[in-house]
Write a protein that holds these residues in place. Structure first.
Motif, PDB file in Angstrom:
ATOM      1  N   UNK A  85       9.456 -26.955  63.039  1.00 19.75           N
ATOM      2  CA  UNK A  85      10.335 -27.718  62.203  1.00 19.75           C
ATOM      3  C   UNK A  85       9.784 -29.155  62.174  1.00 19.75           C
ATOM      4  N   UNK A  86       9.415 -29.714  63.207  1.00 22.38           N
ATOM      5  CA  UNK A  86       8.923 -31.045  63.080  1.00 22.38           C
ATOM      6  C   UNK A  86       7.665 -31.324  62.449  1.00 22.38           C
ATOM      7  N   UNK A  87       6.637 -30.276  62.534  1.00 22.43           N
ATOM      8  CA  UNK A  87       5.301 -30.151  61.774  1.00 22.43           C
ATOM      9  C   UNK A  87       5.533 -30.149  60.660  1.00 22.43           C
ATOM     10  N   UNK A  88       6.484 -29.327  59.945  1.00 22.39           N
ATOM     11  CA  UNK A  88       6.471 -29.169  58.733  1.00 22.39           C
ATOM     12  C   UNK A  88       7.200 -30.125  57.988  1.00 22.39           C
ATOM     13  N   UNK A  89       8.284 -30.871  58.509  1.00 24.81           N
ATOM     14  CA  UNK A  89       8.838 -32.008  57.855  1.00 24.81           C
ATOM     15  C   UNK A  89       8.052 -33.164  57.877  1.00 24.81           C
ATOM     16  N   UNK A  90       7.233 -33.442  58.977  1.00 25.83           N
ATOM     17  CA  UNK A  90       6.393 -34.545  59.139  1.00 25.83           C
ATOM     18  C   UNK A  90       5.306 -34.351  57.851  1.00 25.83           C
ATOM     19  N   UNK A  91       4.591 -33.143  57.830  1.00 28.12           N
ATOM     20  CA  UNK A  91       3.772 -32.897  56.775  1.00 28.12           C
ATOM     21  C   UNK A  91       4.172 -33.423  55.528  1.00 28.12           C
ATOM     22  N   UNK A  92       5.406 -32.796  54.872  1.00 25.11           N
ATOM     23  CA  UNK A  92       5.907 -32.977  53.756  1.00 25.11           C
ATOM     24  C   UNK A  92       6.221 -34.426  53.365  1.00 25.11           C
ATOM     25  N   UNK A  93       6.674 -35.140  54.559  1.00 25.02           N
ATOM     26  CA  UNK A  93       7.133 -36.730  54.448  1.00 25.02           C
ATOM     27  C   UNK A  93       5.616 -37.393  54.169  1.00 25.02           C
ATOM     28  N   UNK A  94       4.521 -36.893  54.984  1.00 30.30           N
ATOM     29  CA  UNK A  94       3.304 -37.705  54.712  1.00 30.30           C
ATOM     30  C   UNK A  94       2.910 -37.483  53.340  1.00 30.30           C
ATOM     31  N   UNK A  95       3.244 -36.367  52.648  1.00 27.06           N
ATOM     32  CA  UNK A  95       2.619 -35.994  51.458  1.00 27.06           C
ATOM     33  C   UNK A  95       3.396 -37.146  50.481  1.00 27.06           C
ATOM     34  N   UNK A  96       4.634 -37.470  50.766  1.00 32.21           N
ATOM     35  CA  UNK A  96       5.556 -38.438  49.765  1.00 32.21           C
ATOM     36  C   UNK A  96       4.858 -39.929  50.273  1.00 32.21           C
ATOM     37  N   UNK A  97       4.596 -40.193  51.353  1.00 28.70           N
ATOM     38  CA  UNK A  97       4.176 -41.694  51.611  1.00 28.70           C
ATOM     39  C   UNK A  97       3.089 -41.665  52.531  1.00 28.70           C
ATOM     40  N   UNK A  98       2.224 -42.409  51.651  1.00 32.52           N
ATOM     41  CA  UNK A  98       0.954 -42.697  52.431  1.00 32.52           C
ATOM     42  C   UNK A  98       0.983 -43.644  53.535  1.00 32.52           C
ATOM     43  N   UNK A  99       2.093 -44.576  53.625  1.00 31.02           N
ATOM     44  CA  UNK A  99       2.085 -45.394  54.742  1.00 31.02           C
ATOM     45  C   UNK A  99       2.255 -44.686  56.036  1.00 31.02           C
ATOM     46  N   UNK A 100       3.223 -43.638  55.597  1.00 31.95           N
ATOM     47  CA  UNK A 100       3.794 -42.545  56.836  1.00 31.95           C
ATOM     48  C   UNK A 100       2.435 -42.110  57.324  1.00 31.95           C
ATOM     49  N   UNK A 101       1.761 -41.417  56.528  1.00 33.71           N
ATOM     50  CA  UNK A 101       0.553 -40.658  56.779  1.00 33.71           C
ATOM     51  C   UNK A 101      -0.395 -41.738  57.472  1.00 33.71           C
ATOM     52  N   UNK A 102      -0.698 -42.783  57.184  1.00 27.99           N
ATOM     53  CA  UNK A 102      -1.479 -43.683  57.990  1.00 27.99           C
ATOM     54  C   UNK A 102      -0.930 -43.779  59.322  1.00 27.99           C
ATOM     55  N   UNK A 103       0.349 -44.102  59.503  1.00 29.90           N
ATOM     56  CA  UNK A 103       0.962 -44.260  60.742  1.00 29.90           C
ATOM     57  C   UNK A 103       0.780 -42.919  61.695  1.00 29.90           C
ATOM     58  N   UNK A 145       0.499 -27.525  63.703  1.00 32.86           N
ATOM     59  CA  UNK A 145       1.349 -26.979  62.449  1.00 32.86           C
ATOM     60  C   UNK A 145       1.182 -28.146  61.325  1.00 32.86           C
ATOM     61  N   UNK A 146       1.395 -29.425  62.041  1.00 38.01           N
ATOM     62  CA  UNK A 146       1.284 -30.647  60.836  1.00 38.01           C
ATOM     63  C   UNK A 146       0.038 -30.721  60.102  1.00 38.01           C
ATOM     64  N   UNK A 147      -1.251 -30.483  60.901  1.00 38.12           N
ATOM     65  CA  UNK A 147      -2.562 -30.723  60.334  1.00 38.12           C
ATOM     66  C   UNK A 147      -2.540 -29.495  59.245  1.00 38.12           C
ATOM     67  N   UNK A 148      -2.244 -28.259  59.491  1.00 38.78           N
ATOM     68  CA  UNK A 148      -2.407 -27.244  58.684  1.00 38.78           C
ATOM     69  C   UNK A 148      -1.453 -27.006  57.467  1.00 38.78           C
ATOM     70  N   UNK A 149      -0.268 -27.657  57.764  1.00 41.34           N
ATOM     71  CA  UNK A 149       0.590 -27.666  56.607  1.00 41.34           C
ATOM     72  C   UNK A 149       0.113 -28.696  55.554  1.00 41.34           C
ATOM     73  N   UNK A 150      -0.242 -29.983  56.011  1.00 46.40           N
ATOM     74  CA  UNK A 150      -0.608 -31.189  55.379  1.00 46.40           C
ATOM     75  C   UNK A 150      -2.021 -30.763  54.284  1.00 46.40           C
ATOM     76  N   UNK A 151      -3.027 -29.993  55.045  1.00 47.01           N
ATOM     77  CA  UNK A 151      -4.099 -29.418  54.381  1.00 47.01           C
ATOM     78  C   UNK A 151      -3.444 -28.516  53.236  1.00 47.01           C
ATOM     79  N   UNK A 152      -2.298 -27.555  53.496  1.00 53.34           N
ATOM     80  CA  UNK A 152      -1.853 -26.720  52.318  1.00 53.34           C
ATOM     81  C   UNK A 152      -1.504 -27.425  51.368  1.00 53.34           C
ATOM     82  N   UNK A 153      -0.702 -28.644  51.675  1.00 54.02           N
ATOM     83  CA  UNK A 153      -0.207 -29.271  50.564  1.00 54.02           C
ATOM     84  C   UNK A 153      -1.030 -30.004  49.683  1.00 54.02           C
ATOM     85  N   UNK A 154      -2.144 -30.739  50.527  1.00 50.94           N
ATOM     86  CA  UNK A 154      -3.402 -31.118  49.812  1.00 50.94           C
ATOM     87  C   UNK A 154      -3.979 -30.288  48.913  1.00 50.94           C
TER      88      UNK A 154
END
Length: 263
Positions: A85-103, A145-154
């Motif tokens: 849950x945390x990994x998927x939600x964080x990845x989705x949030x990082x897609x929306x916010x570049x600042x959050x992704x950087x952090x 999970x975070x890295x894989x989901x974010x890669x999929x979104x990208x």
């Protein structure tokens, strides 16, 4: 004979051949183990397969066996699904916010790189040993999970996303029909990696923290009292539970996704 029956026949033959190969391979390595145990001659160093099988049967009939399995399995499963849950939600949030992704990205790198033992020591200070495997499973699985989901979104096709914006497709439909087909293969790959990782890390954490009533505690006592056959038997139990959990989770997600694709 219908086409469906004809299609299933080669599949059944393939499954039988695969099962036969696995059985032959397993028998070969059991034979190697038995010969090595005979050559060593000391069960404390390397017990025979029969000794381990005897201890395994004794453990299963022990009243405390199921309690230890439930203690460890329940906590690892909780940590695993919390990490999903945390990994998927964080990845989705990082897609929306570049600042959050950087952090967040450096934090995930740290979580992947820091040894399990370091997290275990911190967890013992912060939360004690009882829920240690929950925390460790969560920490180990979340970055995968975070890295894989974010890669999929990208990987989503930007032209399709532009078309969705032009036709004002709702966020829910965009999620279901654009993002999900791109993300699912990455998510599934992350599942396969993290399912085995959470069990190895969770039990290793218990072996260090020794929470009462856990599989880690039983492994620790096997080491202390040089009960090598018990150590092997508990290792087999961990492998069987881990494999069963992995097959069940992958099967459930594959079935759910296949049903989604049909509808």
């Amino acid at each position: 004979m219908t086409s469906t029956t004809q299609d299933k026949a080669p599949e059944k033959k393939g499954l039988k051949k695969n099962a036969a190969r696995i059985s032959v391979s397993a028998l070969f390595w059991i034979a190697v183990w038995a010969i090595a145990s005979y050559i060593v001659g000391y069960s404390v160093i390397l017990p025979s397969p029969l000794d381990v099988l005897g201890r395994l049967l004794a453990l299963i009939t022990d009243g405390a066996f199921l309690a230890s399995v439930f203690f460890t399995a329940s906590r690892i499963v909780i940590g695993f699904f919390a990490a999903l849950v945390i990994g998927v939600l964080l990845a989705a949030a990082c897609k929306k916010s570049r600042l959050l992704r950087t952090l967040v990205s450096p934090l995930m790198t740290v979580m992947k790189s820091v040894p399990v033992a370091s997290f275990v020591i911190l967890a013992l200070i912060w939360i004690g040993s009882k829920n240690l495997s929950v925390f460790i499973s969560l920490v180990m699985v979340t970055p995968v999970i975070f890295v894989n989901v974010l890669s999929g979104i990208d990987s989503c096709d930007e032209k399709i996303l532009q078309m969705a914006r032009i036709y004002e497709i709702s966020p829910l439909k965009k999620l279901l029909y654009i993002y999900l087909p791109f993300v699912f293969p990455y998510f599934r790959a992350g599942l396969v990696i993290s399912l085995g990782l959470c069990w190895k890390a969770g039990v290793a954490a218990e072996l260090i923290g020794v929470p009462r009533g856990s599989i880690g505690e039983r492994l620790y006592f096997s080491k202390i009292y040089l009960e090598t056959a018990d150590l092997f038997a508990w290792t087999i139990v961990i492998i069987l539970i881990s494999v069963a959990f992995e097959k069940l989770v992958i099967f459930a997600f594959d079935k759910a996704y296949a049903k989604f694709e049909r509808t």
